[in-house]
Design a protein around this motif. Structure first.
Motif, PDB file in Angstrom:
ATOM      1  N   GLY A 189      48.096  35.314  60.025  1.00  0.00           N
ATOM      2  CA  GLY A 189      47.210  34.556  60.883  1.00  0.00           C
ATOM      3  C   GLY A 189      46.996  35.186  62.246  1.00  0.00           C
ATOM      4  N   ASP A 190      46.343  34.423  63.123  1.00  0.00           N
ATOM      5  CA  ASP A 190      45.976  34.912  64.448  1.00  0.00           C
ATOM      6  C   ASP A 190      46.910  34.400  65.546  1.00  0.00           C
ATOM      7  OD1 ASP A 190      45.330  32.238  64.509  1.00  0.00           O
ATOM      8  OD2 ASP A 190      43.191  32.537  64.886  1.00  0.00           O
ATOM      9  N   GLY A 191      48.020  33.753  65.143  1.00  0.00           N
ATOM     10  CA  GLY A 191      48.993  33.303  66.122  1.00  0.00           C
ATOM     11  C   GLY A 191      48.720  31.953  66.745  1.00  0.00           C
ATOM     12  N   HIS A 192      47.698  31.236  66.281  1.00  0.00           N
ATOM     13  CA  HIS A 192      47.397  29.959  66.924  1.00  0.00           C
ATOM     14  C   HIS A 192      48.454  28.903  66.562  1.00  0.00           C
ATOM     15  CE1 HIS A 192      45.389  28.742  63.053  1.00  0.00           C
ATOM     16  NE2 HIS A 192      45.743  27.523  63.450  1.00  0.00           N
ATOM     17  N   PRO A 193      48.600  27.866  67.385  1.00  0.00           N
ATOM     18  CA  PRO A 193      49.640  26.859  67.145  1.00  0.00           C
ATOM     19  C   PRO A 193      49.326  25.942  65.964  1.00  0.00           C
ATOM     20  CG  PRO A 193      48.340  26.274  69.077  1.00  0.00           C
ATOM     21  CD  PRO A 193      47.888  27.635  68.656  1.00  0.00           C
ATOM     22  N   TRP A 237      53.865  34.172  58.605  1.00  0.00           N
ATOM     23  CA  TRP A 237      52.441  34.504  58.512  1.00  0.00           C
ATOM     24  C   TRP A 237      51.782  34.623  59.882  1.00  0.00           C
ATOM     25  CZ3 TRP A 237      52.132  29.861  54.732  1.00  0.00           C
ATOM     26  CH2 TRP A 237      52.655  30.231  53.485  1.00  0.00           C
ATOM     27  N   ASN A 238      52.602  34.692  60.923  1.00  0.00           N
ATOM     28  CA  ASN A 238      52.123  34.921  62.283  1.00  0.00           C
ATOM     29  C   ASN A 238      51.373  33.723  62.882  1.00  0.00           C
ATOM     30  OD1 ASN A 238      51.869  36.568  64.631  1.00  0.00           O
ATOM     31  ND2 ASN A 238      49.733  36.999  64.081  1.00  0.00           N
ATOM     32  N   TYR A 239      51.898  32.526  62.664  1.00  0.00           N
ATOM     33  CA  TYR A 239      51.402  31.345  63.369  1.00  0.00           C
ATOM     34  C   TYR A 239      52.502  30.831  64.300  1.00  0.00           C
ATOM     35  CZ  TYR A 239      47.689  31.445  59.912  1.00  0.00           C
ATOM     36  OH  TYR A 239      46.642  31.844  59.131  1.00  0.00           O
ATOM     37  N   GLN A 240      52.092  30.125  65.322  1.00  0.00           N
ATOM     38  CA  GLN A 240      53.051  29.485  66.215  1.00  0.00           C
ATOM     39  C   GLN A 240      53.417  28.134  65.605  1.00  0.00           C
ATOM     40  OE1 GLN A 240      51.935  29.305  70.381  1.00  0.00           O
ATOM     41  NE2 GLN A 240      53.275  27.542  70.730  1.00  0.00           N
ATOM     42  N   ALA A 241      54.383  28.130  64.703  1.00  0.00           N
ATOM     43  CA  ALA A 241      54.752  26.929  63.962  1.00  0.00           C
ATOM     44  C   ALA A 241      55.582  26.006  64.840  1.00  0.00           C
ATOM     45  CB  ALA A 241      55.532  27.304  62.711  1.00  0.00           C
ATOM     46  N   GLU A 242      55.136  24.757  64.972  1.00  0.00           N
ATOM     47  CA  GLU A 242      55.775  23.806  65.855  1.00  0.00           C
ATOM     48  C   GLU A 242      56.255  22.564  65.090  1.00  0.00           C
ATOM     49  OE1 GLU A 242      56.388  23.954  69.091  1.00  0.00           O
ATOM     50  OE2 GLU A 242      55.394  25.871  69.508  1.00  0.00           O
ATOM     51  N   PRO A 243      57.462  22.087  65.378  1.00  0.00           N
ATOM     52  CA  PRO A 243      57.897  20.792  64.831  1.00  0.00           C
ATOM     53  C   PRO A 243      57.179  19.670  65.569  1.00  0.00           C
ATOM     54  CG  PRO A 243      59.522  21.619  66.374  1.00  0.00           C
ATOM     55  CD  PRO A 243      58.472  22.693  66.257  1.00  0.00           C
ATOM     56  N   TRP A 244      57.231  18.463  65.022  1.00  0.00           N
ATOM     57  CA  TRP A 244      56.572  17.373  65.739  1.00  0.00           C
ATOM     58  C   TRP A 244      57.472  16.755  66.811  1.00  0.00           C
ATOM     59  CZ3 TRP A 244      55.351  12.015  63.221  1.00  0.00           C
ATOM     60  CH2 TRP A 244      56.517  11.408  62.761  1.00  0.00           C
ATOM     61  N   LYS A 245      58.803  16.935  66.707  1.00  0.00           N
ATOM     62  CA  LYS A 245      59.771  16.514  67.725  1.00  0.00           C
ATOM     63  C   LYS A 245      59.774  15.006  67.979  1.00  0.00           C
ATOM     64  CE  LYS A 245      59.755  20.852  70.341  1.00  0.00           C
ATOM     65  NZ  LYS A 245      59.567  21.480  71.674  1.00  0.00           N
ATOM     66  N   GLU A 252      47.901  22.103  76.355  1.00  0.00           N
ATOM     67  CA  GLU A 252      47.958  22.642  77.713  1.00  0.00           C
ATOM     68  C   GLU A 252      48.898  23.846  77.775  1.00  0.00           C
ATOM     69  OE1 GLU A 252      46.043  21.815  80.185  1.00  0.00           O
ATOM     70  OE2 GLU A 252      45.074  20.234  79.009  1.00  0.00           O
ATOM     71  N   LEU A 253      50.033  23.754  77.068  1.00  0.00           N
ATOM     72  CA  LEU A 253      51.005  24.847  77.065  1.00  0.00           C
ATOM     73  C   LEU A 253      50.409  26.120  76.477  1.00  0.00           C
ATOM     74  CD1 LEU A 253      54.025  25.521  77.677  1.00  0.00           C
ATOM     75  CD2 LEU A 253      54.514  24.897  75.307  1.00  0.00           C
ATOM     76  N   CYS A 254      49.512  25.955  75.519  1.00  0.00           N
ATOM     77  CA  CYS A 254      48.891  27.102  74.836  1.00  0.00           C
ATOM     78  C   CYS A 254      47.528  27.451  75.426  1.00  0.00           C
ATOM     79  CB  CYS A 254      48.766  26.819  73.344  1.00  0.00           C
ATOM     80  SG  CYS A 254      50.349  26.644  72.505  1.00  0.00           S
ATOM     81  N   ASP A 255      47.350  27.169  76.697  1.00  0.00           N
ATOM     82  CA  ASP A 255      46.106  27.519  77.408  1.00  0.00           C
ATOM     83  C   ASP A 255      44.873  26.933  76.741  1.00  0.00           C
ATOM     84  OD1 ASP A 255      47.529  29.037  79.340  1.00  0.00           O
ATOM     85  OD2 ASP A 255      47.563  30.752  77.968  1.00  0.00           O
ATOM     86  N   ARG A 256      45.012  25.665  76.323  1.00  0.00           N
ATOM     87  CA  ARG A 256      43.894  24.917  75.731  1.00  0.00           C
ATOM     88  C   ARG A 256      43.365  25.559  74.447  1.00  0.00           C
ATOM     89  NH1 ARG A 256      41.092  21.120  79.350  1.00  0.00           N
ATOM     90  NH2 ARG A 256      42.526  20.749  81.071  1.00  0.00           N
ATOM     91  N   GLN A 257      44.285  26.118  73.692  1.00  0.00           N
ATOM     92  CA  GLN A 257      43.928  26.678  72.383  1.00  0.00           C
ATOM     93  C   GLN A 257      44.011  25.565  71.348  1.00  0.00           C
ATOM     94  OE1 GLN A 257      46.510  29.822  71.088  1.00  0.00           O
ATOM     95  NE2 GLN A 257      45.063  30.598  69.574  1.00  0.00           N
ATOM     96  N   PRO A 258      42.953  25.323  70.563  1.00  0.00           N
ATOM     97  CA  PRO A 258      42.994  24.261  69.552  1.00  0.00           C
ATOM     98  C   PRO A 258      44.131  24.454  68.552  1.00  0.00           C
ATOM     99  CG  PRO A 258      40.737  24.951  69.920  1.00  0.00           C
ATOM    100  CD  PRO A 258      41.612  25.936  70.651  1.00  0.00           C
ATOM    101  N   ILE A 259      44.652  23.336  68.070  1.00  0.00           N
ATOM    102  CA  ILE A 259      45.860  23.289  67.238  1.00  0.00           C
ATOM    103  C   ILE A 259      45.494  22.885  65.813  1.00  0.00           C
ATOM    104  CG2 ILE A 259      48.079  22.108  66.952  1.00  0.00           C
ATOM    105  CD1 ILE A 259      47.783  21.495  70.069  1.00  0.00           C
ATOM    106  N   SER A 260      46.073  23.547  64.846  1.00  0.00           N
ATOM    107  CA  SER A 260      45.948  23.091  63.455  1.00  0.00           C
ATOM    108  C   SER A 260      47.063  22.098  63.155  1.00  0.00           C
ATOM    109  CB  SER A 260      46.026  24.273  62.480  1.00  0.00           C
ATOM    110  OG  SER A 260      44.871  25.077  62.550  1.00  0.00           O
ATOM    111  N   LEU A 261      46.750  21.105  62.334  1.00  0.00           N
ATOM    112  CA  LEU A 261      47.723  20.091  61.931  1.00  0.00           C
ATOM    113  C   LEU A 261      47.886  20.128  60.414  1.00  0.00           C
ATOM    114  CD1 LEU A 261      46.540  17.036  64.079  1.00  0.00           C
ATOM    115  CD2 LEU A 261      48.354  18.662  64.628  1.00  0.00           C
ATOM    116  N   ILE A 262      49.151  20.194  59.963  1.00  0.00           N
ATOM    117  CA  ILE A 262      49.440  20.097  58.536  1.00  0.00           C
ATOM    118  C   ILE A 262      50.289  18.853  58.336  1.00  0.00           C
ATOM    119  CG2 ILE A 262      50.476  21.198  56.519  1.00  0.00           C
ATOM    120  CD1 ILE A 262      50.096  23.877  57.865  1.00  0.00           C
TER     121      ILE A 262
END
Length: 257
Positions: free
Chosen positions: A49-53, A77-85, A121-131
């Motif tokens: 991927g392109d590294g997006h969150p 796969w080169n994504y910024q994988a985030e838990p929901w916390k 905001e942390l990712c400089d207003r980069q849109p986030i994918s949700l799974i």
């Protein structure tokens, strides 16, 4: 101009899954999870991927641990994988009526909204994918409707978009929560409306014809920007099944429309 609306593809069919599929859930899930080891090489070769969150949202009763295998591969796969916390996806009190479930959903959506806002905001207003897995897909779908500028793509795994009486969990949860409200008095309209509202975010619905918890008849959507993909999987292994992960990698690597 209003955003295009979605519709549910199941019509009036709200029958739960076949009993044989429900009874076989645990055995099939164990087998599918075990395939992660033997499919390691194939998964490692999937598109990068392109590294997006990307935030992984667990199903009912699940927590970040239940999405750990998927997050592992998202990172590979080169994504910024985030838990929901947000801890375990389960209400503190009894859910004896659909109104209680709606209240719980709204409570969780407000917390997810904050999580999305902070990461955006942390990712400089980069849109986030949700799974989202199962109920997590309901949340992802709702967030795409409410915050389309912050959500890049939605992928749902075995999500019950239609009337929840079309799940094997309906009667089980009624029993566990000691509900005495008859089915005909349970208002499921708000559940269905939440899932079929207007939105423009590209959405991929991954469902299984042999899902033992969520009937395929309530697991699909129709409308603009919707892609329904059928993958054979148990419900309990959706976020661990390598065949599902292959589709997730494929979808995330697609260029946006």
């Amino acid at each position: 101009m209003p955003s295009p609306s979605l519709t549910l593809s199941h019509g009036s069919d709200i029958r739960p899954p076949r009993l044989t599929n429900t009874l076989g859930e645990f055995g099939r899930a164990a087998k599918e999870c075990s395939l992660l080891v033997s499919r390691h090489r194939q998964l490692a070769k999937l598109p990068r991927g392109d590294g997006h969150p990307v935030i992984a949202l667990p199903g009912y009763g699940g927590d970040d641990g239940s999405m750990s295998a998927l997050r592992y591969w998202l990172r590979r796969w080169n994504y910024q994988a985030e838990p929901w916390k947000l801890g375990r996806n389960i209400p503190a009190g009894r859910i004896s009526q659909m109104e209680h479930m709606h209240e719980f959903q709204e409570h969780m959506l407000s917390r997810i909204q904050q999580r999305v806002d902070d990461l955006y905001e942390l990712c400089d207003r980069q849109p986030i994918s949700l799974i989202g897995w199962s109920l997590g897909g309901i949340y992802a779908n709702a967030m795409a409707q409410r915050e389309p500028e912050k959500i890049r793509r939605v992928i749902s795994l075995g999500t019950p978009y239609g009337d929840p009486k079309g799940t094997a969990a309906w009667n089980v949860l009624k029993l566990l929560n000691r509900s005495t409200t008859p089915d005909h008095e349970q208002n499921t309209d708000q559940w269905v409306e939440l899932n079929a509202g207007p939105r423009t975010v590209p959405t991929t619905v991954i469902y299984s014809p042999c899902d033992g918890i969520v009937s395929p008849s309530i697991a699909r959507l129709e409308g603009p920007n919707i892609d329904n993909i059928e993958v054979e999987s148990s419900h309990l292994a959706f976020a661990w099944n390598p065949a599902v992960m292959e589709k997730v990698a494929e979808v995330l690597a697609r260029p946006l429309p």
